[in-house]
Design an enzyme around this catalytic site. Structure first.
Site, mmCIF file in Angstrom:
data_model
loop_
_atom_site.group_PDB
_atom_site.id
_atom_site.type_symbol
_atom_site.label_atom_id
_atom_site.label_comp_id
_atom_site.label_asym_id
_atom_site.label_seq_id
_atom_site.Cartn_x
_atom_site.Cartn_y
_atom_site.Cartn_z
ATOM 1 N N GLU A 186 105.451 80.571 119.933
ATOM 2 C CA GLU A 186 106.615 79.721 120.194
ATOM 3 C C GLU A 186 107.888 80.366 119.477
ATOM 4 O OE1 GLU A 186 105.904 75.675 119.664
ATOM 5 O OE2 GLU A 186 104.492 75.511 121.373
ATOM 6 N N GLU B 259 98.232 75.996 124.992
ATOM 7 C CA GLU B 259 98.276 74.692 124.361
ATOM 8 C C GLU B 259 98.686 73.510 125.317
ATOM 9 O OE1 GLU B 259 100.624 74.560 120.494
ATOM 10 O OE2 GLU B 259 99.819 76.343 120.113
HETATM 11 C C1 FCB Z 1 103.025 73.144 119.083
HETATM 12 C C2 FCB Z 1 102.597 74.241 118.055
HETATM 13 C C3 FCB Z 1 101.185 73.976 117.366
HETATM 14 C C4 FCB Z 1 101.181 72.393 117.331
HETATM 15 C C5 FCB Z 1 101.821 71.444 118.470
HETATM 16 C C6 FCB Z 1 101.297 70.020 118.381
HETATM 17 O O1 FCB Z 1 104.378 73.556 119.035
HETATM 18 O O2 FCB Z 1 102.359 75.454 118.456
HETATM 19 O O3 FCB Z 1 100.817 74.593 116.172
HETATM 20 O O4 FCB Z 1 101.755 71.859 116.261
HETATM 21 O O5 FCB Z 1 102.689 71.861 118.719
#
Ligand code: FCB
Length: 400
Positions: A159, A311
């Site tokens: 990110e 994620e």
């Molecule tokens: C993302 C991050 C991860 C976690 C989630 C909730 O932005 O990559 O580390 O904190 O959010």
């Protein structure tokens, strides 16, 4: 629904994701400093105790019991290079043990080389704004040499756009700059160039796929006003597409959590506000918007690359919404596959409750509940729902 669309592609990865600083415990980096200065609600401290191999193995066994076949973790640069240019081989050995254990247990492994945290010496020299990049690439090279045998997918940066935004515009993460627009652009530019340098370097040493882990939000206008629509597409381009368009990769990793509906209040000085979530929200206040995963995945079709959802998840301490969140997002993901997006895997964030950056331990993202005082684990009911879906390669997704 066409039966062929019911099942996920063969070899689909069903995984969970974690990140070093959020689970390992006792790290010593720029985030530790930030926590000590009161920048986060809690200090990360012992976190989930994952630097302890025994504990790590036990948690991997829990992931296995949940029918997971893939595991995403990150490597902590500050452990591997605690002083500028110096490699700590013991730290590399420990990561080798962890990854080897995962492989022995049958997992496909994804290792991210940078997940927000930096060694203190790098932060002191200006971090991503002006800190020296050659030592970072040296760390990357050493990590790849030492660990490539046990890594199936390399992730470069986690990110970058989110990190730049939180650290240089919002000021809620280190280095805590607010509305520093030009430095933020400089950081993004340096991160994009670093990603490409990592891509080149890793590809020369390894035949494993290398990709970025990109944060993508579904940006929509809250009204049909021309100005709102223009704002949504400009932000969509800047936050979702620009980084991908400017960099190389063998695959795209996508972190998708929510939708944001932005309203333009004034052109000069620029003022933007966020509309209230229309529907359900998580404990973080993030809107639950499953269709957004479909929209962002479809926007990736043009890159003609394999895609992994690296994620997706929610803060939900009571585990009230997690099972339906998972089901609904996976249904939309399946539709994206049916529409021709080559999605190869899904990693849920996260295996365990862990250290959620500025929010400390207050936000609970785990399929498994962590008691941070005793390090006890308790499976949440939604973990079994996800396990059922994973164990049947998605065949039970519609049985609720
Ligand atoms: C993302 C991050 C991860 C976690 C989630 C909730 O932005 O990559 O580390 O904190 O959010």
């Amino acid at each position: 629904m066409d039966p062929k669309d019911r099942i996920f592609p063969d070899g689909f990865l069903w995984g969970v994701a974690t990140a070093a600083h959020q689970v390992e415990g006792n790290n010593d980096n720029d985030w530790t400093d930030w926590e000590n200065r009161g920048g986060a609600k809690d200090k990360s401290g012992r976190a989930c105790d994952h630097w302890n191999l025994e504990r790590f193995r036990r948690d991997v066994a829990l992931a296995k019991s949940l029918n997971q076949n893939a595991y995403r973790l990150s490597l902590e640069w500050s452990r591997i290079m605690p002083r500028e240019g110096q490699i700590d081989t013991a730290a590399l050995d420990r990561y080798r043990e962890m990854l080897r254990h995962l492989k022995d247990d049958g997992f496909t492994t994804m290792a991210t080389l940078h997940h927000f945290t930096n060694p203190r010496w790098f932060a002191e020299q200006g971090g991503w704004e002006s800190g020296p990049l050659p030592p970072f690439l040296r760390y990357v090279g050493e990590a790849v040499n030492a660990l490539d045998d046990y890594v199936d997918l390399w992730g470069t940066l986690n990110e970058p756009t989110g990190m730049a935004f939180m650290g240089w515009i919002q000021g809620q993460w280190p280095p805590g700059r607010k509305r520093a627009f030009l430095p933020c652009l400089r950081v993004l530019y340096r991160l994009a160039r670093t990603h490409d340098a990592m891509y080149g370097l890793i590809s020369r040493r390894s035949d494993k796929p290398v990709g970025l882990v990109h944060s993508m939000t579904s940006f929509e206008p809250p009204s049909l006003r021309h100005a709102d629509r223009l704002l949504a597409s400009a932000v969509e381009y800047l936050m979702n597409q620009w980084f991908l368009r400017s960099t190389r990769g063998d695959y795209i990793g996508v972190n998708y959590y929510t939708r944001r509906r932005l309203r333009l209040l004034r052109y000069l000085p620029l003022e933007i506000s966020e509309a209230d979530p229309e529907g359900r929200a998580t404990d973080f206040g993030w809107e639950i918007w499953p269709k957004g995963i479909y929209d962002v995945l479809l926007s990736l079709k043009r890159y003609r690359l394999p895609v992994y959802v690296t994620e997706n998840g929610l803060a939900d301490a009571g585990d009230i919404q997690r099972a339906s969140y998972i089901r609904d997002h996976l249904r939309w993901l399946r539709r994206a596959v049916a529409a021709g997006v080559p999605v190869k895997g899904y990693f849920h964030w996260s295996l365990l409750d862990n250290f959620e950056w500025a929010e400390g331990y207050s936000k609970r993202f785990g399929l498994i509940e962590t008691d941070f005082a005793t390090q006890e684990r308790r499976l949440r009911p939604s973990a079994l729902v996800y396990a059922g879906i994973a164990g049947t390669n998605g065949a039970t997704l519609d049985d609720d």
